[in-house]
Design a protein around this motif. Structure first.
Motif, short mmCIF file in Angstrom:
data_model
loop_
_atom_site.label_atom_id
_atom_site.label_comp_id
_atom_site.label_asym_id
_atom_site.label_seq_id
_atom_site.Cartn_x
_atom_site.Cartn_y
_atom_site.Cartn_z
N ILE A 1 -38.76 -21.35 -35.33
CA ILE A 1 -37.90 -21.74 -34.58
C ILE A 1 -37.77 -21.54 -32.82
O ILE A 1 -37.34 -20.64 -32.65
CB ILE A 1 -36.09 -21.53 -35.13
CG1 ILE A 1 -35.46 -22.70 -34.28
CG2 ILE A 1 -35.42 -20.41 -34.55
CD1 ILE A 1 -34.04 -23.02 -35.40
N TYR B 1 -30.17 -27.82 -28.09
CA TYR B 1 -31.64 -29.13 -28.70
C TYR B 1 -32.13 -27.49 -29.86
O TYR B 1 -32.14 -26.53 -29.13
CB TYR B 1 -32.77 -29.40 -27.89
CG TYR B 1 -31.69 -30.83 -27.67
CD1 TYR B 1 -31.25 -31.78 -27.84
CD2 TYR B 1 -31.45 -30.76 -25.61
CE1 TYR B 1 -30.68 -32.45 -27.09
CE2 TYR B 1 -30.40 -31.34 -25.16
CZ TYR B 1 -29.75 -32.68 -25.98
OH TYR B 1 -29.75 -33.50 -25.47
N TYR B 2 -33.38 -27.67 -30.66
CA TYR B 2 -34.23 -26.67 -31.37
C TYR B 2 -34.97 -28.01 -32.32
O TYR B 2 -35.33 -29.09 -32.41
CB TYR B 2 -33.43 -26.54 -32.32
CG TYR B 2 -33.20 -27.16 -33.74
CD1 TYR B 2 -33.23 -26.91 -34.71
CD2 TYR B 2 -31.80 -27.11 -32.76
CE1 TYR B 2 -33.01 -28.16 -35.13
CE2 TYR B 2 -30.69 -27.83 -34.33
CZ TYR B 2 -31.52 -27.58 -35.31
OH TYR B 2 -30.79 -29.10 -36.03
N ILE B 3 -36.23 -26.88 -31.95
CA ILE B 3 -37.42 -27.64 -33.39
C ILE B 3 -37.24 -26.68 -34.38
O ILE B 3 -37.47 -25.46 -33.20
CB ILE B 3 -38.47 -27.41 -32.19
CG1 ILE B 3 -38.79 -28.30 -30.95
CG2 ILE B 3 -39.96 -27.47 -32.44
CD1 ILE B 3 -39.57 -28.15 -29.73
N ARG B 4 -37.33 -26.60 -35.10
CA ARG B 4 -37.50 -25.65 -36.99
C ARG B 4 -38.82 -26.03 -36.93
O ARG B 4 -39.63 -27.84 -37.08
CB ARG B 4 -36.62 -26.16 -37.40
CG ARG B 4 -35.41 -26.11 -36.83
CD ARG B 4 -34.51 -25.86 -38.34
NE ARG B 4 -32.88 -25.61 -37.47
CZ ARG B 4 -32.23 -24.30 -37.73
NH1 ARG B 4 -32.63 -23.70 -38.87
NH2 ARG B 4 -31.13 -24.84 -37.57
N SER B 5 -39.68 -25.23 -37.27
CA SER B 5 -41.25 -25.91 -38.03
C SER B 5 -41.54 -24.71 -38.99
O SER B 5 -40.83 -23.52 -39.20
CB SER B 5 -42.60 -25.68 -36.93
OG SER B 5 -42.03 -26.40 -36.14
N THR C 1 -40.59 -29.28 -38.89
CA THR C 1 -39.40 -29.74 -39.74
C THR C 1 -38.19 -30.47 -39.33
O THR C 1 -38.05 -31.41 -39.90
CB THR C 1 -39.12 -28.47 -40.81
OG1 THR C 1 -38.45 -27.15 -40.58
CG2 THR C 1 -39.97 -28.27 -41.60
N GLU C 2 -37.99 -30.10 -38.34
CA GLU C 2 -36.36 -31.01 -37.59
C GLU C 2 -36.72 -30.90 -36.02
O GLU C 2 -36.82 -29.76 -35.56
CB GLU C 2 -35.41 -30.26 -38.33
CG GLU C 2 -34.17 -30.68 -38.25
CD GLU C 2 -32.88 -29.64 -38.56
OE1 GLU C 2 -32.36 -29.91 -38.57
OE2 GLU C 2 -33.10 -29.04 -39.29
N ILE C 3 -36.78 -31.28 -35.20
CA ILE C 3 -36.72 -31.76 -33.70
C ILE C 3 -35.26 -32.61 -33.85
O ILE C 3 -34.61 -33.51 -34.17
CB ILE C 3 -37.72 -32.13 -33.39
CG1 ILE C 3 -39.16 -31.96 -34.05
CG2 ILE C 3 -37.90 -32.18 -32.23
CD1 ILE C 3 -40.49 -32.53 -34.25
N THR C 4 -34.29 -31.68 -32.54
CA THR C 4 -33.29 -32.18 -32.22
C THR C 4 -33.39 -32.66 -31.11
O THR C 4 -32.54 -33.55 -30.13
CB THR C 4 -32.26 -31.43 -32.73
OG1 THR C 4 -32.18 -30.16 -31.15
CG2 THR C 4 -31.84 -31.16 -33.65
N HIS D 1 -43.07 -35.57 -33.75
CA HIS D 1 -41.96 -35.92 -35.53
C HIS D 1 -42.05 -34.92 -36.46
O HIS D 1 -43.24 -34.73 -36.67
CB HIS D 1 -42.39 -36.89 -35.75
CG HIS D 1 -41.41 -37.87 -34.52
ND1 HIS D 1 -41.22 -38.17 -33.57
CD2 HIS D 1 -43.11 -38.88 -34.20
CE1 HIS D 1 -41.16 -39.79 -33.01
NE2 HIS D 1 -42.65 -39.30 -33.09
N PRO D 2 -40.55 -35.10 -36.87
CA PRO D 2 -41.21 -34.03 -38.44
C PRO D 2 -42.31 -34.34 -39.09
O PRO D 2 -42.39 -35.55 -39.46
CB PRO D 2 -39.80 -34.80 -39.29
CG PRO D 2 -39.02 -34.64 -38.09
CD PRO D 2 -39.67 -35.34 -37.30
#
Length: 104
Positions: free
Chosen positions: A57, A65-69, A84-87, A94-95
């Protein structure tokens, strides 16, 4: 007395030389599986990354904001990252996108 000073100088210089030599052995990247990293090359000084085994993350703009992978480790140093999730607004990935070292 001069001989003792010369011997001490040689010993001192030899210790200094070995203390400044570089490690030529193969480095391990295992530390990357559980770490917190800070970005040093971007303007946002609040950004950082946390990696816990297969979870990744990134936090930006003080956590707004965050990016999860998820990570699939290929070896100690290489992995494939699946977003998996991008704000972050306007982020180019993209996810579901998979990133590897060749696409970074």
């Amino acid at each position: 007395m001069k001989l003792i000073k010369t011997i001490l100088l040689v010993i001192f210089v030899s210790f200094q030389t070995t203390s400044f030599s570089q490690n030529t052995g193969k480095e391990s990247c295992k530390i990357l599986r559980d770490c917190r990293l800070k970005y040093l090359d971007i303007e946002d000084t609040t950004s950082y990354v946390i990696i816990k085994d297969t979870a990744h993350i990134e936090y930006h703009d003080a956590g707004k904001y965050y990016i999860r992978s998820t990570l699939k480790w290929l070896n100690d140093c290489d992995y494939d990252m699946t977003m998996t999730e991008i704000t972050i607004p306007g982020f180019p990935f993209h996810p579901g996108d998979i990133r590897d070292e060749e696409t970074l």
